[in-house]
Design a protein around this motif. Structure first.
Motif, PDB file in Angstrom:
ATOM      1  N   GLU A 154       0.816  -1.202   0.000  1.00  0.00           N
ATOM      2  CA  GLU A 154       0.000   0.000   0.000  1.00  0.00           C
ATOM      3  C   GLU A 154       0.855   1.259   0.000  1.00  0.00           C
ATOM      4  OE1 GLU A 154      -2.665  -0.388   3.285  1.00  0.00           O
ATOM      5  OE2 GLU A 154      -3.863  -1.942   2.292  1.00  0.00           O
ATOM      6  N   ARG A 155       1.990   1.206   0.687  1.00  0.00           N
ATOM      7  CA  ARG A 155       2.914   2.338   0.692  1.00  0.00           C
ATOM      8  C   ARG A 155       4.285   1.825   1.073  1.00  0.00           C
ATOM      9  NH1 ARG A 155       0.408   5.524   4.189  1.00  0.00           N
ATOM     10  NH2 ARG A 155       1.658   4.889   5.987  1.00  0.00           N
ATOM     11  N   ALA A 156       5.290   2.187   0.302  1.00  0.00           N
ATOM     12  CA  ALA A 156       6.654   1.755   0.596  1.00  0.00           C
ATOM     13  C   ALA A 156       7.204   2.531   1.783  1.00  0.00           C
ATOM     14  CB  ALA A 156       7.553   1.945  -0.618  1.00  0.00           C
ATOM     15  N   GLY A 157       8.023   1.863   2.579  1.00  0.00           N
ATOM     16  CA  GLY A 157       8.670   2.508   3.714  1.00  0.00           C
ATOM     17  C   GLY A 157      10.148   2.198   3.724  1.00  0.00           C
ATOM     18  N   PHE A 158      10.973   3.233   3.678  1.00  0.00           N
ATOM     19  CA  PHE A 158      12.422   3.075   3.610  1.00  0.00           C
ATOM     20  C   PHE A 158      13.072   3.482   4.933  1.00  0.00           C
ATOM     21  CE2 PHE A 158      10.965   4.085  -0.712  1.00  0.00           C
ATOM     22  CZ  PHE A 158      11.424   2.977  -1.391  1.00  0.00           C
ATOM     23  N   PHE A 159      14.276   2.973   5.180  1.00  0.00           N
ATOM     24  CA  PHE A 159      15.067   3.383   6.334  1.00  0.00           C
ATOM     25  C   PHE A 159      15.590   4.794   6.094  1.00  0.00           C
ATOM     26  CE2 PHE A 159      19.035   3.754   8.659  1.00  0.00           C
ATOM     27  CZ  PHE A 159      18.668   3.310   9.917  1.00  0.00           C
ATOM     28  N   PRO A 160      15.609   5.689   7.080  1.00  0.00           N
ATOM     29  CA  PRO A 160      15.273   5.447   8.491  1.00  0.00           C
ATOM     30  C   PRO A 160      13.843   5.820   8.871  1.00  0.00           C
ATOM     31  CG  PRO A 160      16.357   7.561   8.295  1.00  0.00           C
ATOM     32  CD  PRO A 160      16.271   6.994   6.887  1.00  0.00           C
ATOM     33  N   ARG A 161      13.070   6.347   7.917  1.00  0.00           N
ATOM     34  CA  ARG A 161      11.741   6.865   8.268  1.00  0.00           C
ATOM     35  C   ARG A 161      10.708   5.761   8.459  1.00  0.00           C
ATOM     36  NH1 ARG A 161       8.502  11.651   4.991  1.00  0.00           N
ATOM     37  NH2 ARG A 161       6.634  11.684   6.317  1.00  0.00           N
ATOM     38  N   GLY A 162      10.730   4.766   7.611  1.00  0.00           N
ATOM     39  CA  GLY A 162       9.703   3.732   7.680  1.00  0.00           C
ATOM     40  C   GLY A 162       8.374   4.242   7.160  1.00  0.00           C
ATOM     41  N   GLU A 163       7.325   4.063   7.945  1.00  0.00           N
ATOM     42  CA  GLU A 163       5.975   4.531   7.635  1.00  0.00           C
ATOM     43  C   GLU A 163       5.396   3.904   6.374  1.00  0.00           C
ATOM     44  OE1 GLU A 163       5.630   8.765   7.757  1.00  0.00           O
ATOM     45  OE2 GLU A 163       6.674   8.930   9.687  1.00  0.00           O
ATOM     46  N   GLY A 164       5.906   2.746   6.008  1.00  0.00           N
ATOM     47  CA  GLY A 164       5.291   2.006   4.911  1.00  0.00           C
ATOM     48  C   GLY A 164       4.133   1.170   5.426  1.00  0.00           C
ATOM     49  N   ARG A 165       3.404   0.576   4.499  1.00  0.00           N
ATOM     50  CA  ARG A 165       2.276  -0.268   4.899  1.00  0.00           C
ATOM     51  C   ARG A 165       2.096  -1.388   3.876  1.00  0.00           C
ATOM     52  NH1 ARG A 165      -1.689   0.188   8.509  1.00  0.00           N
ATOM     53  NH2 ARG A 165      -1.052   2.342   8.964  1.00  0.00           N
ATOM     54  N   VAL A 166       2.012  -2.603   4.377  1.00  0.00           N
ATOM     55  CA  VAL A 166       1.778  -3.756   3.520  1.00  0.00           C
ATOM     56  C   VAL A 166       0.614  -4.541   4.097  1.00  0.00           C
ATOM     57  CG1 VAL A 166       3.484  -5.149   4.762  1.00  0.00           C
ATOM     58  CG2 VAL A 166       2.832  -5.783   2.441  1.00  0.00           C
ATOM     59  N   ALA A 167      -0.242  -5.033   3.214  1.00  0.00           N
ATOM     60  CA  ALA A 167      -1.409  -5.811   3.622  1.00  0.00           C
ATOM     61  C   ALA A 167      -1.296  -7.218   3.043  1.00  0.00           C
ATOM     62  CB  ALA A 167      -2.697  -5.148   3.146  1.00  0.00           C
ATOM     63  N   ALA A 168      -1.834  -8.174   3.773  1.00  0.00           N
ATOM     64  CA  ALA A 168      -1.797  -9.563   3.328  1.00  0.00           C
ATOM     65  C   ALA A 168      -3.105 -10.247   3.692  1.00  0.00           C
ATOM     66  CB  ALA A 168      -0.619 -10.298   3.957  1.00  0.00           C
ATOM     67  N   GLU A 169      -3.536 -11.120   2.815  1.00  0.00           N
ATOM     68  CA  GLU A 169      -4.698 -11.960   3.073  1.00  0.00           C
ATOM     69  C   GLU A 169      -4.266 -13.421   2.971  1.00  0.00           C
ATOM     70  OE1 GLU A 169      -7.704 -10.912   0.299  1.00  0.00           O
ATOM     71  OE2 GLU A 169      -8.061  -8.931   1.160  1.00  0.00           O
ATOM     72  N   VAL A 170      -4.800 -14.233   3.856  1.00  0.00           N
ATOM     73  CA  VAL A 170      -4.439 -15.648   3.838  1.00  0.00           C
ATOM     74  C   VAL A 170      -5.645 -16.474   4.260  1.00  0.00           C
ATOM     75  CG1 VAL A 170      -3.539 -15.665   6.211  1.00  0.00           C
ATOM     76  CG2 VAL A 170      -2.715 -17.353   4.564  1.00  0.00           C
ATOM     77  N   GLY A 171      -5.879 -17.545   3.519  1.00  0.00           N
ATOM     78  CA  GLY A 171      -6.977 -18.449   3.821  1.00  0.00           C
ATOM     79  C   GLY A 171      -6.476 -19.707   4.506  1.00  0.00           C
ATOM     80  N   PRO A 172      -7.368 -20.624   4.812  1.00  0.00           N
ATOM     81  CA  PRO A 172      -6.969 -21.880   5.458  1.00  0.00           C
ATOM     82  C   PRO A 172      -5.951 -22.644   4.622  1.00  0.00           C
ATOM     83  CG  PRO A 172      -9.341 -21.587   5.596  1.00  0.00           C
ATOM     84  CD  PRO A 172      -8.833 -20.517   4.682  1.00  0.00           C
ATOM     85  N   TRP A 173      -4.997 -23.223   5.296  1.00  0.00           N
ATOM     86  CA  TRP A 173      -3.887 -23.927   4.664  1.00  0.00           C
ATOM     87  C   TRP A 173      -4.358 -25.291   4.159  1.00  0.00           C
ATOM     88  CZ3 TRP A 173       1.506 -23.268   7.236  1.00  0.00           C
ATOM     89  CH2 TRP A 173       2.501 -23.758   6.403  1.00  0.00           C
ATOM     90  N   ALA A 174      -4.169 -25.533   2.867  1.00  0.00           N
ATOM     91  CA  ALA A 174      -4.520 -26.830   2.279  1.00  0.00           C
ATOM     92  C   ALA A 174      -3.362 -27.796   2.505  1.00  0.00           C
ATOM     93  CB  ALA A 174      -4.807 -26.688   0.788  1.00  0.00           C
ATOM     94  N   ARG A 175      -3.376 -28.473   3.644  1.00  0.00           N
ATOM     95  CA  ARG A 175      -2.286 -29.385   3.988  1.00  0.00           C
ATOM     96  C   ARG A 175      -2.787 -30.827   3.906  1.00  0.00           C
ATOM     97  NH1 ARG A 175      -0.681 -27.423   9.794  1.00  0.00           N
ATOM     98  NH2 ARG A 175      -2.932 -27.362   9.956  1.00  0.00           N
ATOM     99  N   PRO A 176      -1.918 -31.846   3.905  1.00  0.00           N
ATOM    100  CA  PRO A 176      -0.460 -31.756   3.990  1.00  0.00           C
ATOM    101  C   PRO A 176       0.174 -31.544   2.620  1.00  0.00           C
ATOM    102  CG  PRO A 176      -1.127 -34.037   3.986  1.00  0.00           C
ATOM    103  CD  PRO A 176      -2.400 -33.235   3.930  1.00  0.00           C
ATOM    104  N   ALA A 177       1.400 -31.089   2.621  1.00  0.00           N
ATOM    105  CA  ALA A 177       2.179 -30.930   1.402  1.00  0.00           C
ATOM    106  C   ALA A 177       3.651 -30.996   1.781  1.00  0.00           C
ATOM    107  CB  ALA A 177       1.852 -29.593   0.732  1.00  0.00           C
TER     108      ALA A 177
END
Length: 233
Positions: A154-177
């Motif tokens: 969503e927004r990159a964050g570099f050193f030393p300021r940071g302030e980036g933002r990343v989003a992730a979605e994850v569903g149930p794990w289809a195991r075993p593998a």
């Protein structure tokens, strides 16, 4: 329940020992205690990005935690049941948001439903995997195990300021593998990415051209490069 004792200075003695312990504890229900956290580092103990990983995994499994404060040399973690939900975490520094995701996404994938995680912090910082590494390479590898997270910068964050933002979605794990990385396959192609944010002089383009020329001169490698403009704080 028996508590497993871990030495935080073991091996390379960095934060990965802690993050791996957190994830395994949450998915197995096994409590652990870790001492001498990052004892061999210049600034030993828990730093903000490690605390963010502790908070993230603890919230995902309603864990009881002792010793979770900045600079703490030890931690006790007693996990509960993993719950799918929407989570948001702010490291508060340019600490690597990607490392927090690496710790918590496999945990949330063991829940019965889908989860969404937002992490604020550094997305492209020294000595840590960048967002593009996670989205292009790590996700591909864990996908072979049935873990299928979807990441969005969503927004990159570099050193030393940071302030980036990343989003992730994850569903149930289809195991075993299973995943066997014992043998390295043939080299098919070499691809890279060069990015910049609000810089003059086509810095990313020149960096890509320089890397392409160097790899050809020294290794006779033909390479392909993506040049991207990043939205940053």
């Amino acid at each position: 329940m028996e508590t497993i004792a871990l030495d935080g200075a073991q091996g390379e003695g960095g934060g990965q020992v802690l993050r791996t312990a957190l994830a395994l504890s949450a998915v197995t229900g096994q409590a652990f205690r870790i001492d001498r956290i990052r004892a061999n580092r210049l600034r030993p103990g828990l730093r903000p990005q490690h605390l963010a990983a502790v908070r993230a995994v603890a919230m995902s499994c309603s864990a009881e935690v002792h010793g979770a404060f900045e600079g703490s040399p030890d931690l006790r973690f007693l996990p509960g049941a993993v719950s799918a939900a929407d989570y948001a975490f702010d490291i508060g520094t340019a600490g690597a948001a990607t490392l927090v995701l690496q710790a918590v996404l496999p945990v949330l994938a063991t829940a019965a439903g889908a989860s969404r995680v937002e992490v604020a912090g550094g997305t492209h910082v020294p000595r840590s995997p960048s967002h593009h590494f996670l989205s292009r390479h790590w996700c591909d590898v864990v996908g072979r195990l049935g873990l299928l997270p979807r990441l969005q910068l969503e927004r990159a964050g570099f050193f030393p300021r940071g302030e980036g933002r990343v989003a992730a979605e994850v569903g149930p794990w289809a195991r075993p593998a299973t995943l066997d990385l014992a043998r390295r396959g043939p080299l098919v192609a070499v691809r890279g990415i060069a990015g910049e944010s609000r810089l003059r002089g086509e810095v990313a383009r020149r960096a890509a051209d320089a890397a392409r020329a160097l790899l050809w001169e020294q290794r006779r490698m033909e390479t392909e490069w993506d040049v991207v403009a990043l939205n940053a704080a």
